[in-house]
Scaffold this motif. Structure first.
Motif, PDB file in Angstrom:
ATOM      1  N   ILE A   1      13.424  -1.914  -0.912  1.00 11.22           N
ATOM      2  CA  ILE A   1      12.131  -1.351  -1.291  1.00 11.22           C
ATOM      3  C   ILE A   1      12.159   0.168  -1.482  1.00 11.22           C
ATOM      4  O   ILE A   1      11.522   0.692  -2.402  1.00 11.22           O
ATOM      5  CB  ILE A   1      11.045  -1.754  -0.263  1.00 11.22           C
ATOM      6  N   LEU A   2      12.913   0.898  -0.668  1.00 14.90           N
ATOM      7  CA  LEU A   2      12.979   2.350  -0.817  1.00 14.90           C
ATOM      8  C   LEU A   2      13.663   2.742  -2.126  1.00 14.90           C
ATOM      9  O   LEU A   2      13.211   3.645  -2.831  1.00 14.90           O
ATOM     10  CB  LEU A   2      13.710   2.974   0.376  1.00 14.90           C
ATOM     11  N   ILE A   3      14.748   2.047  -2.443  1.00 11.25           N
ATOM     12  CA  ILE A   3      15.465   2.328  -3.692  1.00 11.25           C
ATOM     13  C   ILE A   3      14.591   1.938  -4.877  1.00 11.25           C
ATOM     14  O   ILE A   3      14.527   2.652  -5.883  1.00 11.25           O
ATOM     15  CB  ILE A   3      16.809   1.575  -3.727  1.00 11.25           C
ATOM     16  N   TYR A   4      13.894   0.812  -4.753  1.00 15.43           N
ATOM     17  CA  TYR A   4      13.015   0.356  -5.830  1.00 15.43           C
ATOM     18  C   TYR A   4      11.886   1.354  -6.071  1.00 15.43           C
ATOM     19  O   TYR A   4      11.527   1.637  -7.218  1.00 15.43           O
ATOM     20  CB  TYR A   4      12.424  -1.012  -5.478  1.00 15.43           C
ATOM     21  N   THR A   5      11.332   1.888  -4.997  1.00 16.36           N
ATOM     22  CA  THR A   5      10.262   2.883  -5.122  1.00 16.36           C
ATOM     23  C   THR A   5      10.755   4.115  -5.867  1.00 16.36           C
ATOM     24  O   THR A   5      10.078   4.640  -6.757  1.00 16.36           O
ATOM     25  CB  THR A   5       9.753   3.300  -3.732  1.00 16.36           C
ATOM     26  N   LEU A   6      11.949   4.581  -5.523  1.00 14.84           N
ATOM     27  CA  LEU A   6      12.514   5.770  -6.165  1.00 14.84           C
ATOM     28  C   LEU A   6      12.805   5.518  -7.639  1.00 14.84           C
ATOM     29  O   LEU A   6      12.402   6.307  -8.506  1.00 14.84           O
ATOM     30  CB  LEU A   6      13.801   6.185  -5.445  1.00 14.84           C
ATOM     31  N   ILE A  50       0.836  -1.208   0.000  1.00 11.75           N
ATOM     32  CA  ILE A  50       0.000   0.000   0.000  1.00 11.75           C
ATOM     33  C   ILE A  50       0.868   1.255   0.000  1.00 11.75           C
ATOM     34  O   ILE A  50       0.476   2.295  -0.540  1.00 11.75           O
ATOM     35  CB  ILE A  50      -0.973  -0.004   1.208  1.00 11.75           C
ATOM     36  N   SER A  51       2.064   1.160   0.567  1.00 14.49           N
ATOM     37  CA  SER A  51       2.997   2.294   0.536  1.00 14.49           C
ATOM     38  C   SER A  51       3.467   2.571  -0.886  1.00 14.49           C
ATOM     39  O   SER A  51       3.542   3.731  -1.311  1.00 14.49           O
ATOM     40  CB  SER A  51       4.202   2.016   1.439  1.00 14.49           C
ATOM     41  N   LEU A  52       3.772   1.508  -1.630  1.00 17.83           N
ATOM     42  CA  LEU A  52       4.170   1.664  -3.024  1.00 17.83           C
ATOM     43  C   LEU A  52       3.038   2.287  -3.846  1.00 17.83           C
ATOM     44  O   LEU A  52       3.276   3.153  -4.689  1.00 17.83           O
ATOM     45  CB  LEU A  52       4.543   0.305  -3.622  1.00 17.83           C
ATOM     46  N   TYR A  53       1.814   1.861  -3.564  1.00 20.85           N
ATOM     47  CA  TYR A  53       0.660   2.394  -4.275  1.00 20.85           C
ATOM     48  C   TYR A  53       0.447   3.872  -3.962  1.00 20.85           C
ATOM     49  O   TYR A  53       0.119   4.671  -4.848  1.00 20.85           O
ATOM     50  CB  TYR A  53      -0.601   1.601  -3.899  1.00 20.85           C
ATOM     51  N   ALA A  54       0.607   4.233  -2.705  1.00 19.27           N
ATOM     52  CA  ALA A  54       0.396   5.632  -2.298  1.00 19.27           C
ATOM     53  C   ALA A  54       1.416   6.556  -2.960  1.00 19.27           C
ATOM     54  O   ALA A  54       1.074   7.658  -3.402  1.00 19.27           O
ATOM     55  CB  ALA A  54       0.470   5.755  -0.774  1.00 19.27           C
ATOM     56  N   VAL A  58       1.782  -1.490 -12.271  1.00 25.85           N
ATOM     57  CA  VAL A  58       2.381  -2.717 -12.780  1.00 25.85           C
ATOM     58  C   VAL A  58       3.753  -2.963 -12.170  1.00 25.85           C
ATOM     59  O   VAL A  58       4.127  -4.104 -11.892  1.00 25.85           O
ATOM     60  CB  VAL A  58       2.483  -2.661 -14.321  1.00 25.85           C
ATOM     61  N   TYR A  59       4.504  -1.881 -11.965  1.00 26.75           N
ATOM     62  CA  TYR A  59       5.868  -2.024 -11.448  1.00 26.75           C
ATOM     63  C   TYR A  59       5.897  -2.729 -10.086  1.00 26.75           C
ATOM     64  O   TYR A  59       6.890  -3.345  -9.704  1.00 26.75           O
ATOM     65  CB  TYR A  59       6.543  -0.654 -11.349  1.00 26.75           C
ATOM     66  N   THR A  60       4.789  -2.650  -9.343  1.00 27.55           N
ATOM     67  CA  THR A  60       4.718  -3.272  -8.019  1.00 27.55           C
ATOM     68  C   THR A  60       4.918  -4.778  -8.107  1.00 27.55           C
ATOM     69  O   THR A  60       5.542  -5.393  -7.234  1.00 27.55           O
ATOM     70  CB  THR A  60       3.350  -2.988  -7.366  1.00 27.55           C
ATOM     71  N   TYR A  61       4.401  -5.372  -9.175  1.00 28.61           N
ATOM     72  CA  TYR A  61       4.439  -6.825  -9.318  1.00 28.61           C
ATOM     73  C   TYR A  61       5.839  -7.338  -9.655  1.00 28.61           C
ATOM     74  O   TYR A  61       6.086  -8.546  -9.619  1.00 28.61           O
ATOM     75  CB  TYR A  61       3.468  -7.264 -10.420  1.00 28.61           C
TER      76      TYR A  61
END
Length: 260
Positions: free
Chosen positions: A229-234, A154-158, A217-220
């Motif tokens: 996860i933080l680096i991936y989100t950025l 949900i953090s990635l989605y937000a 889509v990138y979440t999957y």
């Protein structure tokens, strides 16, 4: 004067019928979706949450577009000539509007996610675990459950939701700058078309066009064995952020040509 204009604009926007109507709409829409669907007895609140955000049609055609109403209101408010005279420079006005857009995007992100999460928890109960339906692999909207916890997902989605809003806002202000505010309706249509294309096409794996992918889509594709996860989100949001910064810079640079 810039700070005063920000305060006046925010107060005017929050007190408007448009804003109140949108807040009410975003309160009712998730509840209607929640009540109208026939959820499995093995589902829980997270299945509902990720269905609402993961369903492209709901997300791009019924949730995101309402933001355009507020952006259009910010960019074309009735007292622009008066404000411009007080703010001295056109660029100061554009800066003020961009800051209001940024604040509005942040507030709307908190509100939308807060409403959907709370309504889902009130209906299915508070839980921080994946449902049995998800664990059995029966829910395509939560198929990343082996890699992410509900809170991480949900953090990635937000973050993507917020980035999408500021990108749309920057794109609209850029359009206003290059057209000297003379083709306002066409600008809205172009953004709506972009959202529509995102709802029916997967840009993620298409070179160049992947920069316009606003979906989740990138979440999957997240792999905790290879990524933090933080680096991936950025890095996942970097293409849209680059476009946003570029459009914002151009909006300010071209502001002297804008008609008010």
């Amino acid at each position: 004067m810039v700070v005063s204009f920000l305060i006046i604009t925010v107060k005017r926007l929050v007190g408007s019928r448009k804003f109140v109507g949108i807040i009410f709409y975003l309160l009712c829409l998730p509840l209607l979706i929640l009540l109208m669907n026939d959820w499995s007895t093995n589902s829980n609140s997270w299945n509902v949450i990720f269905f609402i955000f993961g369903n492209r049609y709901i997300y791009f055609m019924f949730i995101i577009p309402v933001f355009l109403i507020l952006i259009d209101d910010i960019a074309n408010e009735g007292n622009l000539r008066y404000c411009l005279a007080r703010l001295v420079k056109k660029s100061n006005l554009i800066k003020s509007q961009l800051i209001v857009m940024l604040l509005l995007s942040f507030i709307l992100t908190l509100y939308v996610f807060g409403v959907i999460v709370i309504e889902s928890f009130l209906t299915f109960g508070l839980t921080f675990e994946w449902s049995q339906e998800t664990r059995l692999g029966l829910d395509p909207y939560t198929s990343f459950f082996t890699e992410l916890t509900p809170l991480n997902a949900i953090s990635l989605y937000a973050v993507r939701f917020f980035v999408t809003l500021i990108f749309i806002g920057s794109l609209y202000f850029y359009w206003q700058s290059i057209t000297k505010r003379e083709f306002r309706s066409l600008g809205i249509f172009i953004i709506l078309l972009l959202l529509f294309l995102n709802s029916i096409l997967n840009f993620y794996n298409i070179p160049i066009l992947s920069f316009l992918d606003l979906s989740f889509v990138y979440t999957y594709n997240f792999s905790p064995k290879e990524e933090i996860i933080l680096i991936y989100t950025l890095t996942s949001n970097l293409p849209i952020l680059i476009l946003t910064v570029g459009l914002t810079y151009l909006s300010l640079h071209l502001s002297k040509e804008v008609n008010f």
